[in-house]
Structures are given as structure tokens and as C-alpha cells.
Write a protein that holds these residues in place. Structure first.
Motif, mmCIF file in Angstrom:
data_model
loop_
_atom_site.group_PDB
_atom_site.id
_atom_site.type_symbol
_atom_site.label_atom_id
_atom_site.label_comp_id
_atom_site.label_asym_id
_atom_site.label_seq_id
_atom_site.Cartn_x
_atom_site.Cartn_y
_atom_site.Cartn_z
ATOM 1 N N TRP A 1 48.129 -100.077 -24.809
ATOM 2 C CA TRP A 1 48.064 -99.369 -26.089
ATOM 3 C C TRP A 1 49.297 -99.731 -26.911
ATOM 4 C CZ3 TRP A 1 43.622 -97.919 -27.466
ATOM 5 C CH2 TRP A 1 42.756 -97.144 -26.685
ATOM 6 N N PRO A 2 49.197 -99.699 -28.244
ATOM 7 C CA PRO A 2 50.396 -99.899 -29.069
ATOM 8 C C PRO A 2 51.462 -98.864 -28.729
ATOM 9 C CG PRO A 2 48.409 -100.002 -30.417
ATOM 10 C CD PRO A 2 47.980 -99.538 -29.062
ATOM 11 N N ASP B 1 53.808 -97.553 -30.785
ATOM 12 C CA ASP B 1 53.969 -96.564 -31.847
ATOM 13 C C ASP B 1 52.872 -95.505 -31.753
ATOM 14 O OD1 ASP B 1 53.150 -95.694 -34.825
ATOM 15 O OD2 ASP B 1 55.302 -96.146 -34.786
ATOM 16 N N VAL C 1 50.184 -95.627 -34.606
ATOM 17 C CA VAL C 1 49.308 -96.785 -34.463
ATOM 18 C C VAL C 1 48.413 -96.618 -33.238
ATOM 19 C CG1 VAL C 1 49.222 -99.295 -34.166
ATOM 20 C CG2 VAL C 1 50.995 -98.267 -35.602
ATOM 21 N N ARG C 2 48.967 -96.054 -32.184
ATOM 22 C CA ARG C 2 48.177 -95.809 -30.976
ATOM 23 C C ARG C 2 47.008 -94.861 -31.267
ATOM 24 N NH1 ARG C 2 52.200 -94.831 -28.001
ATOM 25 N NH2 ARG C 2 52.156 -92.576 -27.799
ATOM 26 N N PHE D 1 47.714 -103.771 -38.870
ATOM 27 C CA PHE D 1 48.438 -103.546 -37.621
ATOM 28 C C PHE D 1 48.572 -104.779 -36.736
ATOM 29 C CE2 PHE D 1 45.917 -99.704 -38.678
ATOM 30 C CZ PHE D 1 46.970 -98.855 -39.008
ATOM 31 N N PHE E 1 45.595 -105.097 -32.812
ATOM 32 C CA PHE E 1 46.884 -104.443 -33.024
ATOM 33 C C PHE E 1 48.027 -105.367 -32.611
ATOM 34 C CE2 PHE E 1 43.651 -101.249 -32.866
ATOM 35 C CZ PHE E 1 44.000 -100.389 -33.906
ATOM 36 N N HIS F 1 49.295 -107.330 -30.144
ATOM 37 C CA HIS F 1 49.177 -107.553 -28.709
ATOM 38 C C HIS F 1 47.803 -107.091 -28.232
ATOM 39 C CE1 HIS F 1 49.956 -106.712 -24.390
ATOM 40 N NE2 HIS F 1 50.889 -107.642 -24.495
ATOM 41 N N SER G 1 44.994 -105.137 -26.575
ATOM 42 C CA SER G 1 44.978 -103.724 -26.210
ATOM 43 C C SER G 1 43.595 -103.317 -25.724
ATOM 44 C CB SER G 1 45.382 -102.860 -27.412
ATOM 45 O OG SER G 1 44.332 -102.811 -28.368
#
Length: 219
Positions: free
Chosen positions: A87-88, A90, A93-94, A150, A158, A160, A162
């Protein structure tokens, strides 16, 4: 000696939910044993209720407990192995990433019904029935929103890779099978998913499978 976790999956050609968990674990670098049980067979009928409380795939056994549902499996890995960055980081953002993933988990029924996953086939133009175009448009909007707002840190929704990308990977296979084109942002994102080494391995295995499920075939 530490026991390797086991991921139970169905046919790679057809099982979209298996792909979600399998791909997420692979990209996250989780070591696991894969056990494929062919769908709609006597073997499936005998084994599925044993390895999964829901008698569905995927199911993940870590040596002590069984976790089922693709999103549940990947959430467990994200919690137990934060180094995987599934998961991100932040929180805000998550929250968006979770919303996107859950929209996939519970939505897009017409697309799922009329464009079933089939990695071996090329069926451009088929499956465009009631509700499908609306689903395609919404997914295209999600891809563009996530990538432009993002996704600057990488090639995925996002940045990376995820859980959100794992959830939409079977949609990418459907769009490939049925010849669905999006805008340049969406097309580039889909190609990034297809170019993942794990995704290429999944496709190669799907092509080599001998099983055919007639109700899952289109055209």
C-alpha cells in the motif's frame, strides 16, 4: 525448518481472483508454494472445501492459519510484511488506493459477465453488451486519475506496485483479450502490468494448460 506458505489457486487461464493474490505475492517477493486445483473437476469438488473455508480460490495457508479472498490475503501480507510496500505509505493516498481496490472487488459486474478472463484467446470486439462500455469508461477514468495524480514514482497506479494493481490485473488481461483500447495513459499503464515478469510467467502457464471450461469460453 520453516514451512513455506501455500497458495491454492484455480486454472491460470480463467481464475481472475487467483491471479490477483498470486501476482501480488510474486511482485512483493513472498516465497510460497503454488498448488493449482483445476476448477469444475472432481478434484476441485473434493479438495476445495478442505483448503478453503469458502470452497473458493485463492486461499493462503501460512502453516498455522488459512486466509481466503484475494484482498484478505494481500492485506495480511501488507500488514505482516510492511517492507513489501503493498500500500502507499501516505495515509491519504492509501485511502484512495483502498477505495480503488474495493471498487474493483465489488463492482463492474457487466464487464466480468460479458468479458470473462481468458488469457489464451484474442477476441477483439466481443463482449460489448449492456453495461460493459460504462464499466470500461469508469476503469479508464480510474487508471488516468491514479496515474496522473499519484503515479509519478513509477509505472503503476500509485507509482510503486500495490494491491490496487493486483486487483486490476485481471481487467488488464480482459482488455487485452477483447481488444479494449483506452487513452494513452491507460494503455501505457496496461502495458506496464503485462510487462511484469510474473505476469509473463502467468500467461505462459495459462497457454500450457490443457483444461477447457466451456462455460467460460466466449466466441
Amino acid at each position: 525448518m520453516e514451512t513455506r506458505p501455500v497458495l491454492y489457486i484455480g486454472n491460470k487461464n480463467y481464475s481472475s481472483w487467483s491471479l490477483r493474490a498470486w501476482l501480488g505475492l510474486k511482485v512483493a517477493g513472498i516465497d510460497f508454494e503454488e498448488r493449482l486445483v483445476p476448477l469444475m473437476t472432481e478434484e476441485w469438488d473434493a479438495k476445495a472445501p478442505v483448503f478453503s473455508p469458502s470452497a473458493k480460490v485463492p486461499a493462503y495457508f501460512d502453516g498455522q492459519k488459512t486466509i481466503w479472498e484475494a484482498l484478505g490475503i494481500l492485506e495480511y501480507i501488507a500488514d505482516s510484511r510492511p517492507d513489501t510496500m503493498l500500500w502507499p505509505l501516505d495515509m491519504d493516498v492509501r485511502a484512495i488506493a483502498r477505495s480503488v481496490a474495493l471498487e474493483m472487488h465489488g463492482g463492474f459486474g457487466p464487464l466480468r459477465t460479458h468479458m470473462p478472463m481468458n488469457c489464451r484467446k484474442s477476441l477483439p470486439g466481443l463482449g460489448r453488451k449492456d453495461g460493459v462500455e460504462k464499466d470500461i469508461a469508469r476503469i479508464g477514468d480510474i487508471f488516468k486519475m491514479c496515474r496522473t495524480q499519484f503515479g509519478q514514482g513509477g509505472d503503476f497506479l500509485f507509482g510503486h506496485f500495490s494491491i490496487a494493481d493486483a486487483m486490476y490485473a485481471p481487467v488488464v488481461t480482459r482488455f487485452k483479450t477483447y481488444g479494449v483500447e483506452l487513452d494513452p495513459v491507460g494503455n501505457a499503464y496496461m502495458q506496464a502490468v503485462l510487462d511484469l515478469p510474473a505476469m509473463k510467467d502467468w500467461y505462459a502457464d495459462a497457454r500450457d494448460e490443457e483444461w477447457v471450461i466451456d462455460v467460460s469460453e466466449v466466441g
